[in-house]
Design an enzyme around this catalytic site. Sequence first.
Site, PDB file in Angstrom:
ATOM      1  CG  ASP A   1      -1.791   1.227   1.320  1.00  0.00           C
ATOM      2  OD1 ASP A   1      -2.208   1.731   0.257  1.00  0.00           O
ATOM      3  OD2 ASP A   1      -2.050   1.695   2.441  1.00  0.00           O
TER       4      ASP A   1
ATOM      5  CG  ASP B   1      -0.518   3.144   6.249  1.00  0.00           C
ATOM      6  OD1 ASP B   1      -1.296   3.636   5.417  1.00  0.00           O
ATOM      7  OD2 ASP B   1       0.031   3.813   7.148  1.00  0.00           O
TER       8      ASP B   1
ATOM      9  CD  GLU C   1      -4.609   1.620  -2.594  1.00  0.00           C
ATOM     10  OE1 GLU C   1      -4.846   2.838  -2.594  1.00  0.00           O
ATOM     11  OE2 GLU C   1      -4.701   0.895  -1.576  1.00  0.00           O
TER      12      GLU C   1
END
Length: 182
Positions: free
Chosen positions: A7, A141, A69
């Site tokens: 991420d 996160d 992502e």
Amino acid sequence: MRILGIDPGLQRTGFGVVEVQGAALRYVASGTISTLEATRGNLPARLKIIFAGVAEVMQRYQPEAASVEIVFVNVNPQSTLLLGQARGAALAALVQGEMPVAEYTALQMKKAIVGHGLANKGQVQEMVMRLLKLPGLPGKDAADALGLAITHAHAARSFQALGAATDLNRRSHAQYKRGRTY
């Protein structure tokens, strides 16, 4: 198969590693790569920390695939550009390590983990905790990174089945005209 989820973020890049055996998921590790120790205006130093951190996670946990992502466009274009550079540093580390990389949007990950794309961070944390049978909530996160790894664990099986039935190669012949592929 061991999957690394990333991420990306300029201040904190989350990572999560899961192992997949059939339909079973097993938690391996998660955490964040923090760039807060670098001088706030020193972008190259922050990108170096992200690159080195992702490389270290890959070396330590030996994943076989990665899931990252896809950056969304913020209202503030400067924030989007900075986030894109952090994502680029993470991708560069993965590619340097010859890691196969899959990419998912936050919407796709949330839909796969929680069941709807408008889930908040707390809902993602809760579902990741349940899916991986963790004793407590992972950080925000790290939860997103674990969610990306879980999403790829589920999607990879589908992609492999489709790949066996059809030719799923990316189009290399596509032409670009006014931002469109045809």
